[in-house]
Design a protein around this motif. Sequence first.
Motif, PDB file in Angstrom:
ATOM      1  N   ARG A 136    -102.930  47.670  49.393  1.00  0.00           N
ATOM      2  CA  ARG A 136    -103.616  48.954  49.325  1.00  0.00           C
ATOM      3  C   ARG A 136    -105.105  48.788  49.662  1.00  0.00           C
ATOM      4  NH1 ARG A 136    -100.992  50.882  45.410  1.00  0.00           N
ATOM      5  NH2 ARG A 136    -102.103  49.790  43.754  1.00  0.00           N
ATOM      6  N   GLN A 263    -108.218  62.565  46.294  1.00  0.00           N
ATOM      7  CA  GLN A 263    -107.468  61.606  45.489  1.00  0.00           C
ATOM      8  C   GLN A 263    -106.124  62.226  45.139  1.00  0.00           C
ATOM      9  OE1 GLN A 263    -109.451  60.426  41.909  1.00  0.00           O
ATOM     10  NE2 GLN A 263    -107.931  58.906  41.365  1.00  0.00           N
ATOM     11  N   LEU A 266     -98.545  62.002  43.295  1.00  0.00           N
ATOM     12  CA  LEU A 266     -97.238  62.354  43.839  1.00  0.00           C
ATOM     13  C   LEU A 266     -96.237  62.471  42.696  1.00  0.00           C
ATOM     14  CD1 LEU A 266     -95.641  62.742  46.545  1.00  0.00           C
ATOM     15  CD2 LEU A 266     -95.002  60.338  46.341  1.00  0.00           C
ATOM     16  N   GLU A 414     -93.656  50.244  51.555  1.00  0.00           N
ATOM     17  CA  GLU A 414     -94.506  51.427  51.455  1.00  0.00           C
ATOM     18  C   GLU A 414     -95.856  51.035  50.860  1.00  0.00           C
ATOM     19  OE1 GLU A 414     -94.565  55.883  49.375  1.00  0.00           O
ATOM     20  OE2 GLU A 414     -92.779  54.611  49.262  1.00  0.00           O
ATOM     21  N   VAL A 415     -96.924  51.469  51.515  1.00  0.00           N
ATOM     22  CA  VAL A 415     -98.287  51.238  51.027  1.00  0.00           C
ATOM     23  C   VAL A 415     -98.887  52.602  50.713  1.00  0.00           C
ATOM     24  CG1 VAL A 415    -100.560  50.267  51.523  1.00  0.00           C
ATOM     25  CG2 VAL A 415     -98.499  49.165  52.446  1.00  0.00           C
ATOM     26  N   ASP A 416     -99.008  52.895  49.434  1.00  0.00           N
ATOM     27  CA  ASP A 416     -99.494  54.201  48.998  1.00  0.00           C
ATOM     28  C   ASP A 416    -101.009  54.147  48.827  1.00  0.00           C
ATOM     29  OD1 ASP A 416     -99.902  56.693  48.009  1.00  0.00           O
ATOM     30  OD2 ASP A 416     -98.841  56.387  46.102  1.00  0.00           O
ATOM     31  N   LEU A 417    -101.720  54.860  49.690  1.00  0.00           N
ATOM     32  CA  LEU A 417    -103.175  54.890  49.611  1.00  0.00           C
ATOM     33  C   LEU A 417    -103.686  55.940  48.632  1.00  0.00           C
ATOM     34  CD1 LEU A 417    -104.117  54.441  53.374  1.00  0.00           C
ATOM     35  CD2 LEU A 417    -104.237  52.759  51.543  1.00  0.00           C
ATOM     36  N   GLU A 418    -102.770  56.701  48.057  1.00  0.00           N
ATOM     37  CA  GLU A 418    -103.127  57.702  47.044  1.00  0.00           C
ATOM     38  C   GLU A 418    -104.187  58.669  47.570  1.00  0.00           C
ATOM     39  OE1 GLU A 418    -104.225  55.443  43.622  1.00  0.00           O
ATOM     40  OE2 GLU A 418    -102.161  54.888  43.133  1.00  0.00           O
ATOM     41  N   THR A 419    -103.987  59.132  48.798  1.00  0.00           N
ATOM     42  CA  THR A 419    -104.908  60.085  49.406  1.00  0.00           C
ATOM     43  C   THR A 419    -104.144  61.335  49.817  1.00  0.00           C
ATOM     44  OG1 THR A 419    -104.594  59.090  51.598  1.00  0.00           O
ATOM     45  CG2 THR A 419    -106.444  58.288  50.278  1.00  0.00           C
ATOM     46  N   GLU A 429     -86.950  64.966  51.076  1.00  0.00           N
ATOM     47  CA  GLU A 429     -86.512  63.758  51.777  1.00  0.00           C
ATOM     48  C   GLU A 429     -85.091  63.981  52.290  1.00  0.00           C
ATOM     49  OE1 GLU A 429     -88.799  60.039  49.700  1.00  0.00           O
ATOM     50  OE2 GLU A 429     -87.042  60.838  48.682  1.00  0.00           O
ATOM     51  N   ARG A 432     -83.486  58.231  53.207  1.00  0.00           N
ATOM     52  CA  ARG A 432     -84.440  57.207  52.790  1.00  0.00           C
ATOM     53  C   ARG A 432     -84.007  55.865  53.348  1.00  0.00           C
ATOM     54  NH1 ARG A 432     -85.466  57.792  46.449  1.00  0.00           N
ATOM     55  NH2 ARG A 432     -87.062  56.247  46.989  1.00  0.00           N
ATOM     56  N   GLN A 443     -96.947  66.609  46.390  1.00  0.00           N
ATOM     57  CA  GLN A 443     -98.166  65.799  46.440  1.00  0.00           C
ATOM     58  C   GLN A 443     -99.347  66.747  46.331  1.00  0.00           C
ATOM     59  OE1 GLN A 443     -99.813  64.013  50.128  1.00  0.00           O
ATOM     60  NE2 GLN A 443     -99.582  62.039  49.107  1.00  0.00           N
TER      61      GLN A 443
END
Length: 996
Positions: A136, A263, A266, A414-419, A429, A432, A443
């Motif tokens: 991250r 910021q 989710l 998955e890389v969640d940048l929390e943006t 979905e 998956r 979100q």
Amino acid sequence: MTTAPDTAREAALLRIARQRQAAKRGSAAPEAAVGTEGAGGTTGPAPLSAAQRRMWLMDRLGGSGAAYHVPFAARVRGPFDPQALGRALTALVRRHAVLRTRYGQRDGEPYQEALDAAPVPVEVVAADGDVAELLREAAARPFDLASGPVLRALAVRHAAEDHTVLLTLHHIAIDGGSLAIVARELGALYGAALDGDDALAGELPGTLAVPAPQYADYARREHAAVDALENGLEFWLGRLAGARPVPLPAPAADSGAPARRGQAALLAEPLPPAVLKGLRAVGREHRSTLFTVALAAAYAALLEQTGRTDLVLGCAGSHRDRAEVRELVGLCVNTLPVRVDARSTGTFGDLLDRVRDALLEAQQHRDVPFDLIVERLGAAARGADGHPLVDVTADVLRAPAALELPGLVSEPVEVDLETAKFGLGFYVEEDRSDGAPPRCLVQYDRARLDERTARRLLRGFAGLLTAVAADPNHPLARPQSASGAPDSAAPAHPAEQCLRDRPEVAEVFLLETDGRPPLAYVVPSRTGSLDPMGLRAALRTRLAPELVPAAVTVLDVLPRTADGAVDRGRLPGAPAAAAPADTSGVRGQAVLDAFTEQLGRRPAPDDDFFLLGGHSLLAVQLADRLRERLGLPLTGLDVMEHRSPRAIAALLDRRGEERAAALAAVRSAARPADTPSRDARPAAARTGTVLVTGATGGVGAFVLRELAARGRPVRALVRPESAHLLAADGVEVREGDLGDPDSLRSAAAGADAVIHAACTFTSPEVDLAAMRAALDGWRRGTFVFVSSVDAYGQPPVTEVTEETAPAGPFTAYGRAKLDCERMLLEAAGTGGRGAAAVVRVPIVWGPHARLRDQLRWGATGQFFQAARNGEPIELPARERGWYGAPWVHGAALARALVSCVERPGGGVVNAVGGHVDWRDFAAELIRLLSSSSEIHATHAGPGADTEAERGTGAAAGPDFLLQHRRRYRPARTLADELTERPGEDWRSVLAAMLEV
């Protein structure tokens, strides 16, 4: 508030301003030269596409953070070869120029320009601690769009044959459709790279054998077609007339610490597979896709939450159905605003039909870039609270593209940048990648909603999807009233009832106060305009005097709390509201002056920035102007959110008060004598943090300003007595100085890059000790050292480039700089450290107190003092070679230093802005100071050498400091950064320095 005629006049003026701005932009667009770009296309600067322009503006506004970073990661197991991946990435960026493009600015307008293809390094680090956090942080590291690159690679080593590969790209260069192309081609190129460079240089299979289409050509075509979009723009202006943002209730005051803008959080709820099957069946019955059904469910959830039947949501539109775009890597998406009127829709099926028709209508005009729509809408593109018209979105998520490398077993990560790009998003979905059951998700931007409201929206969304899958005629929930209470609430105030009866009024709220007439707040409908004075006059004819509101205020939207009720404290004019800021003070006048200069007319204190002709680019320029003049932090996003001179002045007043409070705290802090002066433990730094030494010096001040403009977090090392100068500027202040090695070592630890700009000038041994300490703390990232052209010494040439070898004699200052350079270059690339750059600089000029002092008391001090006192100015002997000195503007040097951080090339570079002749310099001083001084020059005999150049030991004298018979050539790699900008010529900056 403006009346209807005023609004019409403002709209007409705004349209004229927009047309003039568009004409100016078209004439100022960079022209492209003819040639080839990569494997095809044209070379030279190109305009940005509309979608790219939005990314660029968000970056310059200072509010995007990592929201537009695109991480692409996979866990790969097997014999992974990082060098082969680097060669494959190098071939990929050579093939697709957009992946090696920088985004500059000329005459206020951005342009894109492809850089020469360079090797793409793959950084390999050991998996140590929280790998998810490591990924991250790596993905969140800022990009410098002005210098590039927009792609970087990282490999995390878990074991000999177990790695996580992370590619991070900026959204300005890629979209979801491009990721599939990148994944496919990178897999093929990696396979070829395993066979060696010859395989990569040979003919590659499939689409790789054909030159790739280039994004710059796509942008040029779009730019050339702008004039043909006028009919589409007129459609959108009519379609969105009177529209307002979805009224998302702000987080409650007791919902915890305030979140920063963008910021994200989710929330998810699982969906049984039967639900998706049922939703697809509903879609077929109503001639709709699953996406349209999900979009209609989002409308229904908002209808239930807000009571608003007229809603605008945004969805992504793609141009990839066209043949010329299918294999194009780049940003080929557009935002479509979909407006739906849900009145008289009793069932979900009724609403779905309206959403379908509105979506099809929007798609017929999808070629009109959303940013053009926003620019043409002007002030109407935002609500009264500054939030954008399109701040809610919906989508159906499918399994993303997977990075698969030959010979390896790959698993998406998955890389969640929390943006968050939007205030609120509803998602379903469809499938998956891990085979898990589908979910519905919400979100939200934590600065726009709190968790309680978001969970209520998620429950409503999930419940609707489940109910609709079983019954497409599921009845819609009854909306709430404007007050946030059910329609069965207590009887309304008579004035409220009278206002509700008027067709031009959509929503009403009355604020009743003890012993005083109420205040009325109304939101207009789409059937007419509102005249507050006329409304109040009508009420006087129907109501007793004590029931007539003291004022009627027209709002775009009623402010609400987290539970949907009207937020009384945020109503303008409410008793609890703060007194308006005074614009007659220094800051208020500065704001009014800046508005006048930027927008061409003097505003009233409460005039709206957008109604005056403002837009995103002008907001950036206005913020830059005010930040320069007032020395207080301000971004373009601040301007767009506060909008009026009064509100911006109030914001600057608050920040000035914060600075004063921080200053008082620094001055009053007393440390016990037996307490260690420094904490040797390294403090955790924010992602992308750059340590700047000498932060309150002349060079450091310009560096801090440049880093702030690029949105980089900063850790500043300053002396305790100077710490207050940086308080409240969003800078992490670390106390210390060159004479305290522990403070340097601690400050460097944890930073992601170092710009070492501090020096003593008089104590070379302190400089050397400081460099040793800084290198001890440096553990990763780039180290940029501000050296001096004195490190060249006296080489036997007149044209000095980076390749020129240093030669004695040296001044003590120059020798110390050279020794520091050698220590740094030896340490670079060892122990996990990154690249090192040595930036050799001459005299630094700029409007700063420290630089002014050097002008008055440094090497040029004898000129200044003589001119100020009206005494003869004695010039040094004119000998062979150049007769003057090299110099650089502090702002240009800062651009160069930050570029070396963001674009680490390593080695020695020269940062030289130009050369000034001593006679010209002295004459200009005399003119600026209105001095009676005369210029006298000493002429040396033919072939004469100074004692200093013969190496007799007189090298430290003042005359020697003025003997610059050599010309120093600036680095070609820093040409853009060092290019002179308005106000940076030596005559202008000299005048500014004398006024500091």
